[in-house]
Design a protein around this motif. Structure first.
Motif, PDB file in Angstrom:
ATOM      1  N   MET A 145      54.587  33.035 -16.078  1.00  0.00           N
ATOM      2  CA  MET A 145      53.951  34.207 -15.678  1.00  0.00           C
ATOM      3  C   MET A 145      53.726  34.259 -14.042  1.00  0.00           C
ATOM      4  O   MET A 145      53.405  35.184 -13.586  1.00  0.00           O
ATOM      5  N   HIS A 146      54.475  33.224 -13.450  1.00  0.00           N
ATOM      6  CA  HIS A 146      54.606  33.002 -12.084  1.00  0.00           C
ATOM      7  C   HIS A 146      53.162  33.414 -11.468  1.00  0.00           C
ATOM      8  O   HIS A 146      53.054  33.269 -10.279  1.00  0.00           O
ATOM      9  N   LEU A 147      52.015  33.281 -12.182  1.00  0.00           N
ATOM     10  CA  LEU A 147      50.541  33.077 -11.326  1.00  0.00           C
ATOM     11  C   LEU A 147      50.522  32.185 -10.258  1.00  0.00           C
ATOM     12  O   LEU A 147      49.909  32.405  -9.020  1.00  0.00           O
ATOM     13  N   HIS A 171      59.981  34.629  -2.987  1.00  0.00           N
ATOM     14  CA  HIS A 171      61.016  35.775  -3.002  1.00  0.00           C
ATOM     15  C   HIS A 171      61.775  35.666  -4.502  1.00  0.00           C
ATOM     16  O   HIS A 171      62.290  36.625  -4.913  1.00  0.00           O
ATOM     17  N   HIS A 172      62.104  34.256  -4.639  1.00  0.00           N
ATOM     18  CA  HIS A 172      63.166  34.282  -5.865  1.00  0.00           C
ATOM     19  C   HIS A 172      62.730  33.723  -7.083  1.00  0.00           C
ATOM     20  O   HIS A 172      63.292  33.826  -8.139  1.00  0.00           O
ATOM     21  N   GLY A 173      61.408  33.386  -7.087  1.00  0.00           N
ATOM     22  CA  GLY A 173      60.726  32.993  -8.445  1.00  0.00           C
ATOM     23  C   GLY A 173      61.319  31.554  -8.862  1.00  0.00           C
ATOM     24  O   GLY A 173      62.148  30.976  -8.031  1.00  0.00           O
ATOM     25  N   PRO A 174      60.653  30.905  -9.613  1.00  0.00           N
ATOM     26  CA  PRO A 174      60.915  29.598 -10.145  1.00  0.00           C
ATOM     27  C   PRO A 174      62.406  29.344 -10.637  1.00  0.00           C
ATOM     28  O   PRO A 174      63.187  30.404 -10.967  1.00  0.00           O
ATOM     29  N   SER A 175      63.075  28.146 -10.626  1.00  0.00           N
ATOM     30  CA  SER A 175      64.540  28.055 -10.753  1.00  0.00           C
ATOM     31  C   SER A 175      64.522  28.159 -12.318  1.00  0.00           C
ATOM     32  O   SER A 175      63.432  27.648 -12.989  1.00  0.00           O
ATOM     33  N   TYR A 176      65.731  28.030 -12.915  1.00  0.00           N
ATOM     34  CA  TYR A 176      65.933  27.806 -14.441  1.00  0.00           C
ATOM     35  C   TYR A 176      65.463  26.289 -14.921  1.00  0.00           C
ATOM     36  O   TYR A 176      64.592  26.256 -15.640  1.00  0.00           O
ATOM     37  N   GLU A 196      51.663  33.665  -7.246  1.00  0.00           N
ATOM     38  CA  GLU A 196      50.952  35.046  -6.799  1.00  0.00           C
ATOM     39  C   GLU A 196      50.074  34.827  -5.599  1.00  0.00           C
ATOM     40  O   GLU A 196      49.487  33.552  -5.563  1.00  0.00           O
ATOM     41  N   ASN A 197      49.428  35.844  -4.984  1.00  0.00           N
ATOM     42  CA  ASN A 197      48.287  35.717  -3.922  1.00  0.00           C
ATOM     43  C   ASN A 197      46.842  35.488  -4.819  1.00  0.00           C
ATOM     44  O   ASN A 197      46.756  35.573  -5.874  1.00  0.00           O
TER      45      ASN A 197
END
Lengths: 548, 199, 103
Positions: C66-68, C12-17, C71-72
């Motif tokens: 890119m958050h891959l 939900h939050h994505g990776p941190s700084y 992802e699912n």
């Protein structure tokens, strides 16, 4: 349903300017209708150009046009038919209208992007046609735009390829939209293995559109910058290689023929079980073969280049790979025939067109093996054999698929039925005409008649004339078919929701479907070919007409 | 995108699919590059020496940093830190501008020396060397166009954040814009060694 | 900052700084390595080396920036497919160009 007051469904005016509400609609059904009309208009242009070519070839020597006009017309016939008609035909028109309905969705995933795709299509078509009337005149390179000729031709190639670039973009966005729609918009209970085969075919097609079309975009861009900036990318004197153009072009354009044929195969897979009252034979195999065709179709492009001077290794590898594609294509044909076996067959017009598809596609597919085999290809390469093969597959295949979809879904779109007897006759005339038009081309090709020639030796005259007669028969069939449909729109007999007794979701809606599609989100509990308890409404009509 | 698509994952999937088309668009050029490199390794080696590795390295650092800021901007917005998100976004765009200015000087110097396709000065060069520069200008040029488009898109997103149309509850537009920007970075990650470092 | 935790609940939050800055630092180091490695003459291996490092960098950008990674599976398969198709296009072209009789 009352005969006088018919619910207009998504055709009903929303108030305000009628033109604006259609041009800027985001309703997938309206966009599909816009595509359909645009495609049919371009199709008639393409047909007229084709008829003109056949007329020119009626006799050796100049007949009705100059050499330059001939070159321009066969180029234009190719560009219009390929990029403006066949590639968008079934996916953009019927895919748009029926994909969301078959999935139980309210629209495609990105309705406004869908409108944008349509506008790109119109703009791209406009640019391509502009090239005819501006500096240099109509391109004369053939639809393949091969270098080096395309980089030096004085005709207006730059503008034409820009049009193709825009059309490619439109095709990509449609494919993108469909993939997301299929992944994300299926109704509750519509599992992957409950999807009808038409969405499955569109899914396979959409992947080719997304992954292969950009290669065409960059290829035509390279021609444009070659002409405008003189980069020398395909110029051997400057380290380039003209054969790489052919590689890039076919990396897209071979998969593109699967963009053209797969949706038609999907429609046929949906039509045949309905009119045989039997679930499709080998549902999963057909899905697998669609995906296999999409993938294997990306491995075979250089079979267009056997005589181009590429390496012998490549000739052997690509010839071998080409035969792989024949397997899933044949799997489909056998599955269709097995579906019919012991079925309760209703010879309604959509089925006649579907059978025409199978026959003509088989004629084209089998001659494809002659071309895919490097040894025999040497003999018939760039002859009328190739022209015959391609037109059997694309006109006989995709064209018949398009006509089959038009006759299958016509009562859903308009809530009326065309004259079925005339429709059947028009199908038979078109099938006969296509054979008359293209079969002589096989013989011409075997006898050595090269394609794209303005003139020919006297010994080819008979076959050329036969082909031209065939073109007239085909044209008559087309006129009859379109007139019948046109007439049926307003004057046909009013029909109910499900005249054919089909089991896919679009037939649960009123005809024409309302703007919002489903009143409440459907919940799917069975597969798309589950005919228990569905009796075709047309059966009763046919019976009472038979009594008269 | 004023009306909110209901489907966050769907919107992201659409963006990824679009990125694939970008990858394949450059892919066609990578096909040309691979074949030409295999054919003229010595000429490519020689031509590559003529490019300024320092400039290339600086631009690589600039673009990677810009990509970092784009990623940070998404995280900031997700954490509802709108002020930070906007600063990161501005930094992303500024670095994109730095990249372009750098590229301008680099191209300008080359063209000033008569090194460009069709130039009479290089007409008698070995074909492989000419091909190197034809591909260099085509690929970095197309990449440059993508930088410009990316700047415009990120600028538009900045405006959306300003107008509160892209918010901590609805950040998909920024996320997709970021994805696009990372792709531009990704392509440069390959272009850099292929042109500057094969000397 | 809680770097280790963030990786888990990034759904939900994505990776941190912090993670981003670490990845950025690694990317810069790899850039240095590839520039340095290009100075050593390894012949054709130079190209292999340069592309390998580029691919590591590209993977970091794809998976983290890119958050891959978060992802699912569907997304991952799709990305894999796109790259597979591109490598097929490049690879099969070489059946022609690598075996051409001298021009």
């Amino acid at each position: 349903m009352s005969d006088t007051v018919m619910d207009k469904g998504f055709f009903a005016p929303k108030g305000g300017s009628k033109i604006m509400e259609w041009l800027f609609t985001t309703d997938h059904k309206r966009i599909g209708m816009l595509y359909l009309w645009a495609i049919l208009i371009f199709f008639s242009v393409g047909v007229c150009l084709g008829l003109a070519l056949r007329l020119e070839l009626f006799a050796p020597g100049p007949t009705i046009m100059t050499q330059q006009a001939f070159n321009a017309i066969f180029t234009l016939h190719g560009v219009v038919m390929i990029f403006l008609v066949v590639i968008p035909s079934i996916p953009a028109a019927f895919g748009n209208i029926f994909l969301p309905l078959q999935l139980g969705a309210e629209d495609v995933a990105f309705p406004r992007l869908n409108m944008f795709s349509f506008w790109l299509y119109i703009v791209g078509g406009g640019i391509a046609l502009t090239s005819l009337f501006t500096a240099g005149g109509a391109p004369d390179t053939g639809w393949t735009f091969y270098v080096p000729f395309s980089s030096i031709s004085t005709t207006n190639v730059s503008v034409a390829v820009l049009g193709v670039f825009v059309l490619g973009f439109s095709s990509i966005l449609t494919g993108l939209n469909f993939i997301v729609t299929i992944h994300r918009m299926r109704a509750e209970g519509m599992t992957w293995l409950r999807m009808p085969l038409f969405p499955w075919a569109l899914y396979a097609t959409a992947w080719i559109q997304v992954l292969a079309t950009p290669i065409l975009s960059i290829t035509v861009l390279l021609i444009a910058i070659e002409r405008l900036l003189g980069m020398g990318i395909f110029d051997p004197a400057r380290g380039g290689d003209p054969l790489l153009y052919q590689h890039l072009f076919w990396i897209y354009s071979h998969p593109a023929v699967y963009i053209m044929i797969l949706p038609a195969m999907g429609v046929i897979s949906d039509i045949i079980p309905v009119f045989c009252r039997k679930p499709i034979f080998g549902y999963k195999t057909i899905i697998g073969s669609s995906l296999a065709i999409a993938f294997a179709g990306s491995l075979v492009w250089a079979h267009h280049m056997f005589v181009s001077g590429m390496s012998d290794t490549a000739v052997m590898v690509f010839s071998f790979l080409t035969f792989i594609v024949a397997v899933p294509s044949a799997v489909k044909v056998f599955n269709w025939l097995s579906t019919m076996y012991k079925g309760s067959i209703r010879p309604e017009p959509p089925l006649i067109f579907a059978l025409g598809f199978i026959f003509l596609f088989a004629m084209g597919g089998i001659t494809g093996l002659v071309l895919g085999s490097a040894g025999t290809d040497m003999h018939v390469h760039d002859t009328y054999f190739v022209v015959g093969h391609f037109h059997f597959v694309i006109f006989g295949g995709t064209g018949m698929g398009l006509f089959a979809s038009m006759h299958y879904w016509f009562p859903k779109i308009y809530g009326r039925m065309y004259n079925k007897r005339i429709a059947t006759w028009s199908a038979i005339i078109i099938i006969a005409g296509i054979n008359g038009l293209y079969f002589p081309m096989y013989l011409l090709g075997l006898a050595g008649m090269p394609r794209r020639y303005y003139d020919y030796l006297p010994q080819y005259t008979d076959l050329h004339q036969l082909s031209t007669y065939g073109s007239w028969i085909t044209a008559m069939g087309l006129v009859l078919m379109f007139w019948n449909l046109w007439h049926g729109r307003k004057h046909g007999r009013v029909v109910g929701k499900n005249p054919w007794g089909a089991a896919t979701l679009e037939w649960t809606l009123p005809s024409p479907p309302p703007t919002h599609n489903f009143d409440e989100d459907p919940i799917v509990t069975h597969g798309p070919y589950h005919y228990d308890g569905l009796i075709p409404e047309e059966d009763a009509v046919n019976e009472s007409e038979g009594d008269k | 995108m004023s009306e909110h698509p209901k489907d966050y994952l769907g919107a992201k999937m659409g963006m990824w699919l679009f990125l694939f088309t970008e990858i394949l668009l450059f892919g066609g050029l990578f096909v040309l590059y691979a074949v030409t490199l295999q054919r003229y390794p010595a000429e490519f080696h020689e031509a590559s020496k003529m490019l300024d590795t320092t400039m290339g390295t600086i631009n690589t650092i600039v673009l990677i940093t810009s990509s970092l800021f784009a990623a940070l901007a998404v995280t900031a917005l997700q954490k509802a830190d709108i002020k930070k998100a906007k600063i990161f976004l501005i930094l992303t765009i500024i670095l994109a501008g730095v990249f372009l200015v750098n590229k301008y000087f680099e191209w300008g110097a080359k063209i000033g020396h008569g090194i460009y396709p069709g130039s009479p000065d290089i007409a008698d060069w070995a074909p492989g060397k000419q091909a190197f520069f034809a591909l260099y200008y085509t690929m970095t040029g197309l990449h440059g166009i993508h930088i410009v488009i990316g700047m415009a898109v990120l600028g538009w997103i900045y405006w959306l954040i300003e107008k509160e149309k892209c918010t901590p509850d609805y950040f998909i537009v920024l996320e997709n814009g970021g994805l696009y920007w990372h792709l531009v970075d990704l392509i440069w990650i390959y272009l850099f060694p292929l042109y500057y470092l094969i000397a | 900052m809680h770097t280790t935790d963030t990786i888990k609940d990034t759904e939900h939050h994505g990776p941190s700084y912090t993670l981003f800055v670490i990845i950025w630092a690694i990317l810069l180091v790899l850039t240095g390595v590839t520039v340095y490695a290009a100075e050593i003459d390894l012949g054709f291996l130079n190209v292999v080396m340069a592309l390998s490092i580029a691919t590591i960098k590209a993977s970091l950008v794809t998976f983290i920036f890119m958050h891959l990674k978060y992802e699912n599976l569907t997304f991952k398969i799709m990305v894999l497919m796109a790259f597979a198709i591109l490598s097929i296009f490049i690879g099969l072209t070489f059946f022609d160009t690598a075996y051409r009789v001298a021009v």
